[in-house]
Design a protein around this motif. Structure first.
Motif, short mmCIF file in Angstrom:
data_model
loop_
_atom_site.label_atom_id
_atom_site.label_comp_id
_atom_site.label_asym_id
_atom_site.label_seq_id
_atom_site.Cartn_x
_atom_site.Cartn_y
_atom_site.Cartn_z
N ASN A 1 -26.23 -6.23 18.13
CA ASN A 1 -24.94 -5.60 17.84
C ASN A 1 -23.77 -6.55 18.07
O ASN A 1 -22.77 -6.19 18.70
N VAL A 2 -23.90 -7.77 17.55
CA VAL A 2 -22.89 -8.81 17.79
C VAL A 2 -21.77 -8.73 16.76
O VAL A 2 -22.02 -8.67 15.54
N THR A 3 -20.54 -8.71 17.26
CA THR A 3 -19.35 -8.82 16.42
C THR A 3 -18.50 -9.96 16.96
O THR A 3 -18.34 -10.11 18.17
N GLU B 1 -19.92 -9.04 11.79
CA GLU B 1 -19.76 -7.66 12.26
C GLU B 1 -21.12 -6.98 12.41
O GLU B 1 -21.94 -6.97 11.49
N ASN B 2 -21.37 -6.46 13.61
CA ASN B 2 -22.56 -5.66 13.91
C ASN B 2 -23.85 -6.37 13.48
O ASN B 2 -24.67 -5.83 12.74
N PRO C 1 -19.63 -13.83 21.85
CA PRO C 1 -19.37 -12.64 21.03
C PRO C 1 -18.21 -11.82 21.59
O PRO C 1 -18.02 -11.75 22.81
N ASN C 2 -17.46 -11.20 20.69
CA ASN C 2 -16.47 -10.21 21.13
C ASN C 2 -17.17 -8.94 21.60
O ASN C 2 -16.73 -8.29 22.55
N LEU C 3 -18.26 -8.61 20.92
CA LEU C 3 -19.09 -7.46 21.27
C LEU C 3 -20.55 -7.85 21.11
O LEU C 3 -20.89 -8.69 20.28
N GLY C 4 -21.42 -7.23 21.90
CA GLY C 4 -22.85 -7.47 21.77
C GLY C 4 -23.32 -8.66 22.59
O GLY C 4 -22.56 -9.29 23.33
N THR C 5 -24.60 -8.98 22.44
CA THR C 5 -25.23 -10.05 23.23
C THR C 5 -26.09 -10.94 22.34
O THR C 5 -26.63 -10.51 21.33
#
Length: 258
Positions: free
Chosen positions: A9-11, A21-22, A56-60
């Protein structure tokens, strides 16, 4: 085979607009995988996230069971561009030995370091040039030298960003044959615009254009390439690997003349 690289789920974006995105992605050990997509689609960004050069801004992101930072000594990397003063007095051996620096605690190269460098030069078909100035090599020989540097540290996975840029077809053919042999013991991820060639040698393809999808190379089709690169592309037929309809073709995206 066990997974060596996972995106969950990397953004990521350099500003408010996400470049990727995602992203959900898993690469298995001993895979030979190409990353393709249009300019600005996020190919190099994906590679830098895998290497831990970006966060990442989001995710791992997990690389070889740990964070990319923790696994950095187990990875070989050849970047897309390298600016080297051709008059700088570096031999081919000097360049390759740099790949041992991250495994050293002192300043001097050991007998083991030099043996590893020589073995890698043999692998990359460059041993006879070991004492030649790096600046005197052809474009293809320079690229193989830089890959030898990445291999000299005995990595488990090899990342290559556009390794065939600015090299002639003969050098390109030599490089791809070497990479196919290396894949017997290494996981290889290669970013490339050369869709027609890489799709004939890799096992899987990562299609990147803000979002990410993975396909077996044998399933790469003209319609899929059209979706990735957009309508402003022409396709050149080569062989049976890509199909637009029932007609066997392989197709490489070409920019439409303006």
């Amino acid at each position: 085979m066990p997974s060596v690289l996972d995106f969950n789920n990397v953004t990521f974006g350099y500003s408010r607009e996400p470049v990727l995105e995602n992203v959900n992605l898993s690469i298995s050990s001993r895979d030979f995988i190409a990353v393709i997509g249009p300019n600005g689609g996020g190919k190099t960004t994906l590679l830098k996230l895998a290497l831990g050069l970006l966060e990442p801004n989001l995710g791992t992101v997990t690389l070889l069971g740990n964070s990319p930072y923790q696994s950095r000594t187990l990875v070989g990397y050849t970047p897309q561009y390298l600016q080297v003063d051709p008059s700088f007095p570096l031999s081919v051996m000097d360049v390759v030995l740099m790949g041992r620096l991250r495994k050293k605690s002192g300043w001097w190269y050991s007998r083991e370091d030099r043996a590893a460098a020589q073995e890698t030069l043999h692998t990359m078909q460059l041993f006879e040039y070991r004492n030649a100035p790096f600046g005197s090599l052809s474009g293809g020989q320079k690229q193989r030298t830089l890959i030898a540097r990445a291999l000299c540290g005995n990595p488990e996975i090899l990342f290559l960003d556009e390794p065939t840029n600015n090299i002639d077809p003969s050098s390109e053919s030599i490089l791809y044959k070497i990479l196919e042999r290396l894949n017997e013991r290494l996981t290889i991820l290669i970013v490339s615009h050369d869709v027609g060639v890489v799709s004939s040698i890799v096992k899987n393809v990562i299609c990147v254009n803000r979002t990410v999808a993975v396909h077996p190379a044998s399933q790469l089709t003209g319609l899929l390439l059209h979706d990735i690169y957009g309508s402003e592309q022409l396709f050149v037929r080569h062989d049976h690997r890509c199909t637009v309809s029932e007609t066997p073709v392989q197709e490489i995206p070409q920019e439409r003349p303006r």
